[in-house]
Write a protein that holds these residues in place. Structure first.
Motif, PDB file in Angstrom:
ATOM      1  N   LEU A  58       0.829  -1.213   0.000  1.00 50.33           N
ATOM      2  CA  LEU A  58       0.000   0.000   0.000  1.00 50.33           C
ATOM      3  C   LEU A  58       0.860   1.257   0.000  1.00 50.33           C
ATOM      4  CD1 LEU A  58      -2.815  -1.048   2.526  1.00 50.33           C
ATOM      5  CD2 LEU A  58      -3.006  -0.788   0.037  1.00 50.33           C
ATOM      6  N   ASP A  59       1.938   1.241   0.806  1.00 47.70           N
ATOM      7  CA  ASP A  59       2.825   2.403   0.821  1.00 47.70           C
ATOM      8  C   ASP A  59       3.460   2.623  -0.544  1.00 47.70           C
ATOM      9  OD1 ASP A  59       2.266   2.811   3.467  1.00 47.70           O
ATOM     10  OD2 ASP A  59       4.076   1.799   4.233  1.00 47.70           O
ATOM     11  N   GLU A 115       2.211   1.731  -3.555  1.00 42.58           N
ATOM     12  CA  GLU A 115       1.194   2.225  -4.502  1.00 42.58           C
ATOM     13  C   GLU A 115       0.895   3.692  -4.236  1.00 42.58           C
ATOM     14  OE1 GLU A 115      -2.147  -0.283  -4.091  1.00 42.58           O
ATOM     15  OE2 GLU A 115      -1.238  -1.978  -5.196  1.00 42.58           O
ATOM     16  N   GLU A 116       0.893   4.068  -2.956  1.00 39.18           N
ATOM     17  CA  GLU A 116       0.605   5.477  -2.630  1.00 39.18           C
ATOM     18  C   GLU A 116       1.700   6.389  -3.205  1.00 39.18           C
ATOM     19  OE1 GLU A 116      -0.273   8.258   1.296  1.00 39.18           O
ATOM     20  OE2 GLU A 116       0.153   6.114   1.512  1.00 39.18           O
ATOM     21  N   LYS A 117       2.936   5.957  -3.152  1.00 36.60           N
ATOM     22  CA  LYS A 117       4.038   6.738  -3.688  1.00 36.60           C
ATOM     23  C   LYS A 117       3.898   6.865  -5.211  1.00 36.60           C
ATOM     24  CE  LYS A 117       7.401   5.640  -0.083  1.00 36.60           C
ATOM     25  NZ  LYS A 117       8.680   4.963   0.206  1.00 36.60           N
ATOM     26  N   GLU A 131       1.153   6.757  -7.026  1.00 40.74           N
ATOM     27  CA  GLU A 131       0.022   7.667  -7.330  1.00 40.74           C
ATOM     28  C   GLU A 131       0.465   9.123  -7.182  1.00 40.74           C
ATOM     29  OE1 GLU A 131      -3.194   6.668  -4.821  1.00 40.74           O
ATOM     30  OE2 GLU A 131      -3.668   4.774  -5.893  1.00 40.74           O
ATOM     31  N   LYS A 132       1.283   9.435  -6.155  1.00 37.10           N
ATOM     32  CA  LYS A 132       1.760  10.804  -5.979  1.00 37.10           C
ATOM     33  C   LYS A 132       2.642  11.236  -7.131  1.00 37.10           C
ATOM     34  CE  LYS A 132       1.482  10.943  -0.943  1.00 37.10           C
ATOM     35  NZ  LYS A 132       2.235  11.077   0.323  1.00 37.10           N
TER      36      LYS A 132
END
Length: 477
Positions: free
Chosen positions: A465-466, A468-470, A472-473
């Protein structure tokens, strides 16, 4: 050997005159009033006890009770010096006079340790006299004499090791060493007589006798010292002659028993050699015995009959039967002494001997002040601790009130004296399932494994999850 020869020595070593006048020390110097802040008359009873003890020491009976009196007075002087400064050039020092044995001169020193030394000397002298008084014809008499001589050696040893030697001629290092060896030699003699009475092994008797010789040789060396000779004066020659006689005599006894041991080992040539030496030494002892008491002469003649008869018999047997060569004495085994006696120590603070300190109530003002300060500090500390305890008790009461607990129930310990029925039922249920604890442990281990797996999976999911979040940013930029 008869003990009259011992008495010849001990009449020289024995007592002295005692000083008088120390009893009014405190009153004359007003020391109690000045340094202790107390009325000296309050200690009249103690002063009377000290003076009575002194008078008993002055006229000490020549028996065991006399030894006890001297030991007690010596101990009380030891206690006294810790309370009153009576040493050399100290405030309460008074002259103390004694008469020397060898010169007859009166010697004075303003030092309480000088009187202690004189009393200790008399203690050693009295023990030595009592040791020589018994004829030692019985086993008990031998033991008592041996103990007295060891006590005498202990008194002289303590005097030599703890007091100045400059007080008088009698207390010089050389004279005290002489006395110590004379006492130990006579104590060893008692053991020699006892061992012969008990028919001990010949070699042991020879070693005990050889040690007697060693002690008297030490005494003879002290007598031959030029300084000792000048201190003793005209009696030095008589003492030396007597000690030399005893050296030769006990050396002959040692070789007599070495000859007996050789006979037991069937070494007949050695037996003749030892007995010849014993005979030669006994002849030397007889030469040195001129002027000695008749009892000494009789003892020497009896010994000559024994050794002479034994020598003639052994020589005849060897000449006509065994035909063994007779070796030179210096080629044979030397006899090493076996020291079986010692100087019995003196303990001035032994309450069983000295008794309670007569002036135990006499406490310095500084000690009173220190005690007062101690009591005050103790009370202050106690008040602080009680205050802290009361504060904690108040907090505890407040906490109990907040829990709304009935104090009667909390303080009632009887209700905890039995196990509740519900707990008993659970214990009974567990007792019929003996594998309950093992099953529980296995279940907990399995649960622990599951927990570990779940924790690892959650960590992996969090990492994804961490990530994927990076991503997306980055895309949004």
């Amino acid at each position: 050997m008869d003990t009259d020869d011992n008495e010849t020595l001990l009449t020289i070593i024995q007592g002295r005159s005692f000083p008088l006048g120390l009893g009014d020390l405190f009153l004359r110097n007003c020391f109690v009033l000045k340094n202790y802040g107390e009325n000296p008359e309050n200690y009249n009873e103690e002063l009377k006890k000290l003076e009575q003890l002194r008078q008993s020491s002055v006229n000490v009976p020549r028996d065991f009770e006399g030894c006890s009196v001297l030991r007690k007075y010596f101990g009380q002087l030891h206690y006294l010096q810790s309370r009153i400064p009576m040493g050399v050039e100290q405030e309460a020092a008074v002259p103390i006079t004694w008469t020397e044995i060898f010169s007859g001169k009166s010697v004075s020193h303003a030092d309480i340790k000088y009187e202690q030394a004189c009393v200790l000397y008399n203690l050693g002298a009295l023990h030595s006299m009592l040791g020589a008084m018994d004829k030692r014809v019985s086993e008990e008499g031998m033991k008592i004499s041996c103990t007295h001589f060891q006590c005498a050696a202990g008194a002289f040893s303590y005097l030599r090791d703890h007091f100045p030697h400059s007080y008088s001629v009698d207390m010089s290092h050389q004279i005290l060493n002489l006395n110590i060896n004379l006492m130990l030699g006579q104590a060893q003699e008692c053991l020699l007589e006892k061992s012969m009475l008990d028919n001990r092994k010949s070699f042991l008797v020879a070693r005990i006798s050889a040690q007697v010789v060693d002690y008297y040789k030490e005494a003879c060396r002290a007598l031959e010292n030029s300084e000792t000779a000048s201190l003793l004066g005209k009696i030095q020659k008589d003492w030396k002659k007597l000690v030399q006689m005893k050296i030769y005599y006990f050396a002959s006894i040692a070789h007599l028993h070495m000859g007996k041991q050789a006979e037991e080992q069937q070494k007949y040539g050695e037996q003749v050699a030892y007995l010849q030496s014993a005979l030669d030494k006994l002849n030397e002892a007889i030469k040195q015995s001129k002027g000695q008491p008749s009892t000494v002469q009789e003892a020497l003649r009896f010994t000559m009959d024994v050794i002479g008869g034994k020598f003639n018999s052994s020589k005849k047997d060897n000449d006509f039967i065994y035909h063994e060569s007779v070796p030179a004495l210096d080629t044979l085994q030397s006899v090493k002494g076996a020291p079986l006696v010692k100087a019995l120590p003196v303990n001035p603070t032994d309450p069983a001997v000295t008794g309670p300190d007569i002036f135990s109530k006499l406490v310095p003002m500084a000690a009173h002040e220190a005690s007062s300060l101690y009591s005050e500090e103790k009370a202050k500390l106690l008040r602080e601790i009680i205050s802290k305890i009361e504060a904690k008790n108040e907090i505890l009461d407040q906490f109990t009130d907040s829990l709304q607990l009935d104090s009667d129930t909390v303080d009632n310990l009887d209700m905890y004296s039995h196990i509740p029925p519900s707990l008993m039922e659970k214990c009974a249920a567990l007792s019929v399932r003996p594998d309950t604890v093992r099953s529980l442990v296995q279940s907990m281990q399995a649960l622990s494994g599951v927990f570990t797996d779940v924790e690892a999976s959650l960590k992996d999911i969090k990492d994804i999850l961490d990530g994927e979040e990076k991503e997306e940013k980055k895309t949004a930029r």
